[in-house]
Design a protein around this motif. Structure first.
Motif, mmCIF file in Angstrom:
data_model
loop_
_atom_site.group_PDB
_atom_site.id
_atom_site.type_symbol
_atom_site.label_atom_id
_atom_site.label_comp_id
_atom_site.label_asym_id
_atom_site.label_seq_id
_atom_site.Cartn_x
_atom_site.Cartn_y
_atom_site.Cartn_z
ATOM 1 N N GLU A 36 -13.554 -18.643 -40.090
ATOM 2 C CA GLU A 36 -12.410 -18.098 -39.355
ATOM 3 C C GLU A 36 -11.155 -18.947 -39.571
ATOM 4 N N THR A 37 -10.026 -18.277 -39.780
ATOM 5 C CA THR A 37 -8.748 -18.963 -39.904
ATOM 6 C C THR A 37 -8.181 -19.175 -38.501
ATOM 7 N N VAL A 38 -7.988 -20.426 -38.149
ATOM 8 C CA VAL A 38 -7.471 -20.762 -36.822
ATOM 9 C C VAL A 38 -5.955 -20.619 -36.815
ATOM 10 N N ILE A 39 -5.303 -21.222 -37.804
ATOM 11 C CA ILE A 39 -3.868 -21.037 -37.978
ATOM 12 C C ILE A 39 -3.589 -20.764 -39.448
ATOM 13 N N LYS A 40 -2.525 -20.021 -39.699
ATOM 14 C CA LYS A 40 -2.167 -19.660 -41.065
ATOM 15 C C LYS A 40 -0.771 -20.164 -41.381
ATOM 16 N N GLN A 41 -0.650 -20.830 -42.512
ATOM 17 C CA GLN A 41 0.633 -21.373 -42.948
ATOM 18 C C GLN A 41 1.705 -20.293 -42.921
ATOM 19 N N ARG A 42 2.882 -20.671 -42.420
ATOM 20 C CA ARG A 42 4.087 -19.845 -42.316
ATOM 21 C C ARG A 42 4.072 -18.835 -41.158
ATOM 22 N N ASP A 43 2.957 -18.719 -40.452
ATOM 23 C CA ASP A 43 2.938 -17.855 -39.267
ATOM 24 C C ASP A 43 3.747 -18.524 -38.155
ATOM 25 N N GLU A 44 4.209 -17.694 -37.197
ATOM 26 C CA GLU A 44 4.860 -18.244 -36.002
ATOM 27 C C GLU A 44 3.814 -19.038 -35.231
ATOM 28 N N GLY A 45 4.196 -20.206 -34.791
ATOM 29 C CA GLY A 45 3.250 -21.041 -34.050
ATOM 30 C C GLY A 45 3.467 -20.950 -32.563
ATOM 31 N N ASP A 46 2.390 -20.752 -31.818
ATOM 32 C CA ASP A 46 2.519 -20.690 -30.369
ATOM 33 C C ASP A 46 1.349 -21.336 -29.646
ATOM 34 N N LYS A 47 0.491 -22.056 -30.392
ATOM 35 C CA LYS A 47 -0.677 -22.678 -29.758
ATOM 36 C C LYS A 47 -0.915 -24.073 -30.327
ATOM 37 N N PHE A 48 -1.486 -24.899 -29.488
ATOM 38 C CA PHE A 48 -1.883 -26.267 -29.813
ATOM 39 C C PHE A 48 -3.387 -26.341 -29.591
ATOM 40 N N TYR A 49 -4.088 -27.077 -30.447
ATOM 41 C CA TYR A 49 -5.546 -27.125 -30.373
ATOM 42 C C TYR A 49 -6.065 -28.555 -30.309
ATOM 43 N N GLY A 76 -1.252 -28.583 -34.293
ATOM 44 C CA GLY A 76 -0.364 -27.565 -33.742
ATOM 45 C C GLY A 76 0.731 -28.110 -32.847
ATOM 46 N N GLU A 77 0.967 -29.426 -32.857
ATOM 47 C CA GLU A 77 1.962 -30.034 -31.975
ATOM 48 C C GLU A 77 3.374 -29.491 -32.196
ATOM 49 N N LEU A 78 3.778 -29.340 -33.471
ATOM 50 C CA LEU A 78 5.143 -28.861 -33.748
ATOM 51 C C LEU A 78 5.369 -27.473 -33.186
ATOM 52 N N THR A 89 -2.546 -24.188 -43.226
ATOM 53 C CA THR A 89 -3.591 -23.264 -42.795
ATOM 54 C C THR A 89 -4.803 -24.097 -42.403
ATOM 55 N N VAL A 90 -5.448 -23.740 -41.298
ATOM 56 C CA VAL A 90 -6.654 -24.438 -40.846
ATOM 57 C C VAL A 90 -7.771 -23.404 -40.749
ATOM 58 N N VAL A 91 -8.869 -23.677 -41.481
ATOM 59 C CA VAL A 91 -10.006 -22.752 -41.539
ATOM 60 C C VAL A 91 -11.269 -23.484 -41.097
ATOM 61 N N ALA A 92 -12.050 -22.829 -40.252
ATOM 62 C CA ALA A 92 -13.306 -23.419 -39.774
ATOM 63 C C ALA A 92 -14.343 -23.416 -40.887
#
Length: 188
Positions: A36-49, A76-78, A89-92
């Protein structure tokens, strides 16, 4: 675990204990499946993990640049602070668990505290409240309710019993002796 992470992460270092506890209360557990992709490069960021379990690969422009697998690591701090687009991009790699904090909740907790501190300072300057303890002033701040008024709206009327206390946060108001036709006494 959250307290340990908070003590080591720059995001939490200038927060009060109350703010930290409020943040812990709005964080939620996210179960992640392998692949599973947790975050994807260039997407809008709205979560910290915060990583609890699992292993996650980090990619920049489709090239693997690292791996996160130590419990307590964060990413996801930024996005949390600035709403920046994702830089990686972060993938499990395996099934895992993350603690998740949404930007909207984080900002709301920060703003609530800022507003509370400002009101605390204002109330401490009012003669009637100067003798109150810090605890009593904090309780008073917690009980205050925001009220928006329209231009021309009468807030209080001379001669009527008063049962409310007002703090003007934004805008201006005119004070009159008996009626607006008799002239303004002062501007607030």
């Amino acid at each position: 675990m959250l307290q340990k992470v908070a003590s080591n992460n720059f995001l939490f270092q200038n927060l009060s204990q109350d703010q930290k506890e409020a943040i812990y209360n709005v964080m939620y557990r996210t179960v992640v499946a392998a692949g599973e992709t947790v975050i994807k490069q260039r997407d809008e960021g709205d979560k910290f993990y915060i990583l609890i379990e699992g292993c996650y690969n980090i990619f920049v422009d489709d090239k693997m640049i690292g791996r996160i697998d130590d419990p307590g690591n964060c990413f996801g701090e930024l996005s949390l602070l600035y709403g920046k687009r994702r830089t990686a991009t972060v993938v499990a790699v395996s099934n895992g668990v993350l603690w998740t904090l949404e930007r909207k909740a984080f900002k709301a907790i920060l703003m609530r505290r800022i507003a509370h501190v400002d009101l605390f300072k204002i109330i401490k300057q009012v003669d009637v409240f100067k003798r109150l303890s810090k605890l009593h002033i904090q309780k008073l701040c917690e009980r205050l309710q925001r009220r928006c008024v329209s231009n021309g709206e009468i807030i209080v009327t001379a001669g009527e019993d008063g049962d409310k206390f007002y703090i003007l946060l934004k805008g201006s108001a005119d004070a009159f002796t008996d009626s607006p036709t008799e002239g303004r006494v002062r501007e607030l």
